[in-house]
Design a protein around this motif. Sequence first.
Motif, PDB file in Angstrom:
ATOM      1  N   PRO A   1       0.825  -1.243  -0.059  1.00  0.00           N
ATOM      2  CA  PRO A   1       0.117  -0.106  -0.018  1.00  0.00           C
ATOM      3  C   PRO A   1       0.765   1.196   0.131  1.00  0.00           C
ATOM      4  N   ILE A   2       0.501   2.425  -0.723  1.00  0.00           N
ATOM      5  CA  ILE A   2       1.003   3.626  -0.589  1.00  0.00           C
ATOM      6  C   ILE A   2       1.090   4.224   0.788  1.00  0.00           C
ATOM      7  N   VAL A   3       2.123   4.689   1.407  1.00  0.00           N
ATOM      8  CA  VAL A   3       2.031   5.285   2.714  1.00  0.00           C
ATOM      9  C   VAL A   3       2.806   6.435   2.486  1.00  0.00           C
ATOM     10  N   ALA A   4       2.622   7.291   3.531  1.00  0.00           N
ATOM     11  CA  ALA A   4       3.274   8.883   3.884  1.00  0.00           C
ATOM     12  C   ALA A   4       4.786   8.324   3.835  1.00  0.00           C
ATOM     13  N   ASP A   5       5.261   7.551   4.603  1.00  0.00           N
ATOM     14  CA  ASP A   5       6.420   7.494   4.746  1.00  0.00           C
ATOM     15  C   ASP A   5       7.137   6.318   3.872  1.00  0.00           C
ATOM     16  N   PRO A   6       7.916   6.653   2.894  1.00  0.00           N
ATOM     17  CA  PRO A   6       8.194   5.269   1.914  1.00  0.00           C
ATOM     18  C   PRO A   6       9.258   4.317   2.287  1.00  0.00           C
ATOM     19  N   THR A   7       9.656   4.662   3.627  1.00  0.00           N
ATOM     20  CA  THR A   7      10.477   3.564   4.501  1.00  0.00           C
ATOM     21  C   THR A   7       9.614   2.652   5.070  1.00  0.00           C
ATOM     22  N   GLU A   8       8.341   2.976   5.317  1.00  0.00           N
ATOM     23  CA  GLU A   8       7.493   1.965   6.041  1.00  0.00           C
ATOM     24  C   GLU A   8       6.555   1.389   5.233  1.00  0.00           C
ATOM     25  N   ALA A   9       6.863   1.264   3.763  1.00  0.00           N
ATOM     26  CA  ALA A   9       5.919   0.534   2.639  1.00  0.00           C
ATOM     27  C   ALA A   9       6.227  -0.844   2.761  1.00  0.00           C
ATOM     28  N   HIS A  10       5.784  -1.387   3.630  1.00  0.00           N
ATOM     29  CA  HIS A  10       5.927  -2.960   3.686  1.00  0.00           C
ATOM     30  C   HIS A  10       4.920  -3.591   2.921  1.00  0.00           C
ATOM     31  N   ILE A  11       5.267  -4.893   2.286  1.00  0.00           N
ATOM     32  CA  ILE A  11       4.470  -5.634   1.623  1.00  0.00           C
ATOM     33  C   ILE A  11       3.180  -6.018   2.050  1.00  0.00           C
ATOM     34  N   HIS A  12       2.103  -6.195   1.450  1.00  0.00           N
ATOM     35  CA  HIS A  12       0.940  -6.848   1.994  1.00  0.00           C
ATOM     36  C   HIS A  12       0.952  -8.002   2.607  1.00  0.00           C
ATOM     37  N   PRO A  13       0.512  -8.029   3.835  1.00  0.00           N
ATOM     38  CA  PRO A  13       0.784  -9.406   4.705  1.00  0.00           C
ATOM     39  C   PRO A  13       0.244 -10.824   3.987  1.00  0.00           C
ATOM     40  N   GLU A  14      -0.567 -10.933   3.000  1.00  0.00           N
ATOM     41  CA  GLU A  14      -0.612 -12.111   2.531  1.00  0.00           C
ATOM     42  C   GLU A  14       0.280 -12.314   1.126  1.00  0.00           C
ATOM     43  N   ALA A  15       1.005 -11.257   0.909  1.00  0.00           N
ATOM     44  CA  ALA A  15       1.831 -11.212  -0.389  1.00  0.00           C
ATOM     45  C   ALA A  15       2.413 -12.452  -0.857  1.00  0.00           C
ATOM     46  N   GLY A  16       3.287 -12.710   0.605  1.00  0.00           N
ATOM     47  CA  GLY A  16       4.427 -13.917   0.418  1.00  0.00           C
ATOM     48  C   GLY A  16       3.715 -15.250  -0.009  1.00  0.00           C
ATOM     49  N   GLU A  17       2.790 -15.587   0.856  1.00  0.00           N
ATOM     50  CA  GLU A  17       2.082 -16.713   0.482  1.00  0.00           C
ATOM     51  C   GLU A  17       1.487 -16.805  -0.817  1.00  0.00           C
TER      52      GLU A  17
END
Length: 281
Positions: A34-50
Amino acid sequence: MEFTSPEAEQRYAALVRESADTIVGLDFDGTLSPIVADPTEAHIHPEAGEVLVALSAQVRAIAVITGRPARQALALGGLDVVGDTIGDLGRELFVYGQYGNERWSSTDRRVISPRPPAGVAAFLRDVHGVVRRAGLGEAYVEEKGLAVAVHTRRLDEPEEAYDRLLPLIADLAHHHDLVVEPGRNVIEVRAPGMDKGEAVLKLTGDLAARGFMFAGDDLGDIEAFRAVLKLRAQGMATLLVCSASAEQGALIDLADVVVDGPGGVLELLTQFTEDAASIRA
């Protein structure tokens, strides 16, 4: 998911039939994360790995093609761990960072990167002054090694600040023989000669793929979309996916499928995985 035309639905079915020889290319921000205000906090969607691991069993390869540095995408996405599992299945995960200038794979497991061009260092030295003189000193200037990104998302009026900065940064980039890559409240400046489209075409040739799906969300993905359209014109099975948002609709007119953000992308990939598995059952 929403097909944009009957032909698009037919393209999806054709790609399912070619899934074993298909590459799935994915942007990172706005597509997997998801797009977030701080690009250093743009973690992958929690279901993406699976979802990516399951998908990898049905396709030739998966490639994350992003404007981020490859190491940053690996860290924020946990993609090195995902790559371990994909490798155990005999498949491969690629990460192309900085628009294809950097390359990592789950087989090689090291980032291959060129030296930063001199123009980028000079641009970085000058851009802070341009931002301050525009009265936007709180804009976030991100040094990315091979590129520089100026983010306006944190500002009170991000779109107005973006519009004010874009021509100023474009002039400075031109002075240093660099190119500008506009995005969602971010202006990226980098050396010419490589873009996501070139990465798509090179990967297709290297793996002798017979199908290509690409999912993206922003202006920086247009070259990848155009490359896939070029492959389509050559007779390859292809599918273009727009991860749509209220902020950016630049890819909708080019897309075969429109989905609602990263969650929608993962739903599409899950459906594709199931459909591909069913034809080989």
